[in-house]
Motif scaffolding. Structure first.
Motif, PDB file in Angstrom:
ATOM      1  N   ALA A   1     -58.501  42.986   8.086  1.00 41.48           N
ATOM      2  CA  ALA A   1     -59.324  43.590   8.986  1.00 41.48           C
ATOM      3  C   ALA A   1     -59.847  42.892  10.109  1.00 41.48           C
ATOM      4  O   ALA A   1     -60.025  43.131  11.193  1.00 41.48           O
ATOM      5  CB  ALA A   1     -60.409  44.519   8.447  1.00 41.48           C
ATOM      6  N   LEU A   2     -60.204  41.682   9.667  1.00 42.62           N
ATOM      7  CA  LEU A   2     -60.822  40.743  10.749  1.00 42.62           C
ATOM      8  C   LEU A   2     -59.641  40.052  11.737  1.00 42.62           C
ATOM      9  O   LEU A   2     -59.846  40.016  12.844  1.00 42.62           O
ATOM     10  CB  LEU A   2     -61.420  39.593   9.954  1.00 42.62           C
ATOM     11  CG  LEU A   2     -62.657  40.128   9.318  1.00 42.62           C
ATOM     12  CD1 LEU A   2     -63.172  38.951   8.430  1.00 42.62           C
ATOM     13  CD2 LEU A   2     -63.876  40.580  10.492  1.00 42.62           C
TER      14      LEU A   2
ATOM     15  N   ARG B   1     -59.026  42.640  14.164  1.00 38.38           N
ATOM     16  CA  ARG B   1     -59.850  42.591  15.546  1.00 38.38           C
ATOM     17  C   ARG B   1     -59.732  41.291  16.319  1.00 38.38           C
ATOM     18  O   ARG B   1     -60.302  41.002  17.286  1.00 38.38           O
ATOM     19  CB  ARG B   1     -61.295  42.603  14.779  1.00 38.38           C
ATOM     20  CG  ARG B   1     -61.616  43.923  14.380  1.00 38.38           C
ATOM     21  CD  ARG B   1     -62.914  44.120  13.902  1.00 38.38           C
ATOM     22  NE  ARG B   1     -63.841  44.485  15.201  1.00 38.38           N
ATOM     23  CZ  ARG B   1     -63.732  45.426  15.790  1.00 38.38           C
ATOM     24  NH1 ARG B   1     -63.112  46.523  15.812  1.00 38.38           N
ATOM     25  NH2 ARG B   1     -64.588  45.335  16.905  1.00 38.38           N
ATOM     26  N   GLY B   2     -58.751  40.526  16.024  1.00 35.85           N
ATOM     27  CA  GLY B   2     -58.343  39.193  16.783  1.00 35.85           C
ATOM     28  C   GLY B   2     -59.253  37.992  16.570  1.00 35.85           C
ATOM     29  O   GLY B   2     -59.195  37.314  17.405  1.00 35.85           O
ATOM     30  N   LEU B   3     -59.913  37.866  15.421  1.00 38.40           N
ATOM     31  CA  LEU B   3     -60.748  36.701  15.096  1.00 38.40           C
ATOM     32  C   LEU B   3     -59.866  35.499  14.590  1.00 38.40           C
ATOM     33  O   LEU B   3     -58.983  35.939  14.109  1.00 38.40           O
ATOM     34  CB  LEU B   3     -61.741  36.990  14.081  1.00 38.40           C
ATOM     35  CG  LEU B   3     -62.755  38.190  14.294  1.00 38.40           C
ATOM     36  CD1 LEU B   3     -63.636  38.535  13.322  1.00 38.40           C
ATOM     37  CD2 LEU B   3     -63.695  38.047  15.685  1.00 38.40           C
TER      38      LEU B   3
ATOM     39  N   GLU C   1     -58.902  32.217  12.441  1.00 43.33           N
ATOM     40  CA  GLU C   1     -58.696  31.906  11.001  1.00 43.33           C
ATOM     41  C   GLU C   1     -59.831  31.274  10.625  1.00 43.33           C
ATOM     42  O   GLU C   1     -60.567  31.367   9.404  1.00 43.33           O
ATOM     43  CB  GLU C   1     -57.369  31.065  10.645  1.00 43.33           C
ATOM     44  CG  GLU C   1     -56.206  31.748  10.848  1.00 43.33           C
ATOM     45  CD  GLU C   1     -56.103  32.831   9.905  1.00 43.33           C
ATOM     46  OE1 GLU C   1     -56.374  32.807   8.547  1.00 43.33           O
ATOM     47  OE2 GLU C   1     -55.777  34.204  10.217  1.00 43.33           O
ATOM     48  N   ASP C   2     -60.628  30.318  11.409  1.00 46.08           N
ATOM     49  CA  ASP C   2     -61.894  29.727  11.064  1.00 46.08           C
ATOM     50  C   ASP C   2     -63.205  30.776  11.040  1.00 46.08           C
ATOM     51  O   ASP C   2     -63.778  30.693  10.110  1.00 46.08           O
ATOM     52  CB  ASP C   2     -62.288  28.539  12.167  1.00 46.08           C
ATOM     53  CG  ASP C   2     -61.458  27.448  12.119  1.00 46.08           C
ATOM     54  OD1 ASP C   2     -60.714  27.275  10.897  1.00 46.08           O
ATOM     55  OD2 ASP C   2     -61.362  26.675  12.949  1.00 46.08           O
ATOM     56  N   THR C   3     -63.040  31.581  11.818  1.00 48.99           N
ATOM     57  CA  THR C   3     -64.135  32.809  11.984  1.00 48.99           C
ATOM     58  C   THR C   3     -63.926  33.458  10.623  1.00 48.99           C
ATOM     59  O   THR C   3     -64.908  33.892   9.736  1.00 48.99           O
ATOM     60  CB  THR C   3     -64.050  33.294  13.039  1.00 48.99           C
ATOM     61  OG1 THR C   3     -64.395  32.512  14.021  1.00 48.99           O
ATOM     62  CG2 THR C   3     -65.404  34.376  13.003  1.00 48.99           C
ATOM     63  N   ILE C   4     -62.631  34.044  10.264  1.00 45.59           N
ATOM     64  CA  ILE C   4     -62.343  34.864   8.973  1.00 45.59           C
ATOM     65  C   ILE C   4     -62.653  33.988   7.674  1.00 45.59           C
ATOM     66  O   ILE C   4     -63.468  34.632   6.670  1.00 45.59           O
ATOM     67  CB  ILE C   4     -60.898  35.140   9.284  1.00 45.59           C
ATOM     68  CG1 ILE C   4     -60.461  36.089  10.295  1.00 45.59           C
ATOM     69  CG2 ILE C   4     -60.560  35.609   7.692  1.00 45.59           C
ATOM     70  CD1 ILE C   4     -58.961  36.064  10.422  1.00 45.59           C
TER      71      ILE C   4
ATOM     72  N   ARG D   1     -64.821  48.932   7.742  1.00 46.58           N
ATOM     73  CA  ARG D   1     -66.010  49.249   8.392  1.00 46.58           C
ATOM     74  C   ARG D   1     -66.952  48.151   8.595  1.00 46.58           C
ATOM     75  O   ARG D   1     -67.535  47.998   9.893  1.00 46.58           O
ATOM     76  CB  ARG D   1     -66.905  50.176   7.399  1.00 46.58           C
ATOM     77  CG  ARG D   1     -66.337  51.683   7.659  1.00 46.58           C
ATOM     78  CD  ARG D   1     -67.147  52.567   8.618  1.00 46.58           C
ATOM     79  NE  ARG D   1     -66.729  53.792   8.561  1.00 46.58           N
ATOM     80  CZ  ARG D   1     -66.773  54.848   7.665  1.00 46.58           C
ATOM     81  NH1 ARG D   1     -67.539  54.860   6.891  1.00 46.58           N
ATOM     82  NH2 ARG D   1     -66.007  55.911   7.970  1.00 46.58           N
ATOM     83  N   PHE D   2     -66.896  47.293   7.721  1.00 44.03           N
ATOM     84  CA  PHE D   2     -67.709  45.942   7.848  1.00 44.03           C
ATOM     85  C   PHE D   2     -67.058  45.187   8.971  1.00 44.03           C
ATOM     86  O   PHE D   2     -67.820  44.582   9.902  1.00 44.03           O
ATOM     87  CB  PHE D   2     -67.659  45.067   6.710  1.00 44.03           C
ATOM     88  CG  PHE D   2     -68.316  43.849   6.768  1.00 44.03           C
ATOM     89  CD1 PHE D   2     -69.607  43.642   6.952  1.00 44.03           C
ATOM     90  CD2 PHE D   2     -67.718  42.622   6.614  1.00 44.03           C
ATOM     91  CE1 PHE D   2     -70.370  42.494   6.942  1.00 44.03           C
ATOM     92  CE2 PHE D   2     -68.233  41.286   6.686  1.00 44.03           C
ATOM     93  CZ  PHE D   2     -69.616  41.343   6.835  1.00 44.03           C
TER      94      PHE D   2
END
Length: 132
Positions: A10-11, A14-16, A18-21, A48-49
């Motif tokens: 899901a992340l 949303r285009g995040l 890999e470090d953020t994920i 949803r999160f």
């Protein structure tokens, strides 16, 4: 562990990055462990999160893989049709066209590979096993 894979997917959608994920998954894991709760109870459904995060510009590896494999599938079909004409023969097995069949196989492999790539856990993230 399924929760973390679905959240990672899901992340990525949303285009995040890999470090953020990975960082988000680490935070979810630590908070859930401290609370002694399942992450789905603490944070709700993964999709949803993930909506709480602003969309980013990163393109998921699975999506890139699907695009590349689609181009490869088209190249395989065109190449085999050109080879068929150069050899002055039809590449068929019964009613099945070998070039089209090969293209479908490569395209399906691309879609399956892309699906699996986007649902993997990020490098460096591991869910600790509970002691029995």
């Amino acid at each position: 562990m399924n929760y973390y894979r679905e959240l990672a997917f899901a992340l990525r959608v949303r285009g995040l990055s890999e470090d953020t994920i990975r960082s988000t998954l680490d935070d979810v894991r630590m908070h859930s462990a401290e609370a002694g709760q399942n992450p789905s109870h603490e944070f709700g459904p993964p999709d949803r999160f993930a909506e709480n995060f602003e969309k980013g510009g990163a393109q998921a590896a699975g999506r890139r893989f699907v695009v590349v494999m689609t181009v490869v599938a088209l190249a395989v079909v065109i190449g085999l049709f050109v080879l068929s004409k150069a050899m002055d023969t039809e590449l068929r097995v019964g009613v099945f066209s070998i070039p089209l069949f090969a293209g479908v196989v490569v395209a399906v492999a691309g879609f399956v590979g892309g699906f699996l790539l986007d649902r993997r856990l990020p490098a460096g993230f591991a869910v600790e096993k509970k002691a029995a």
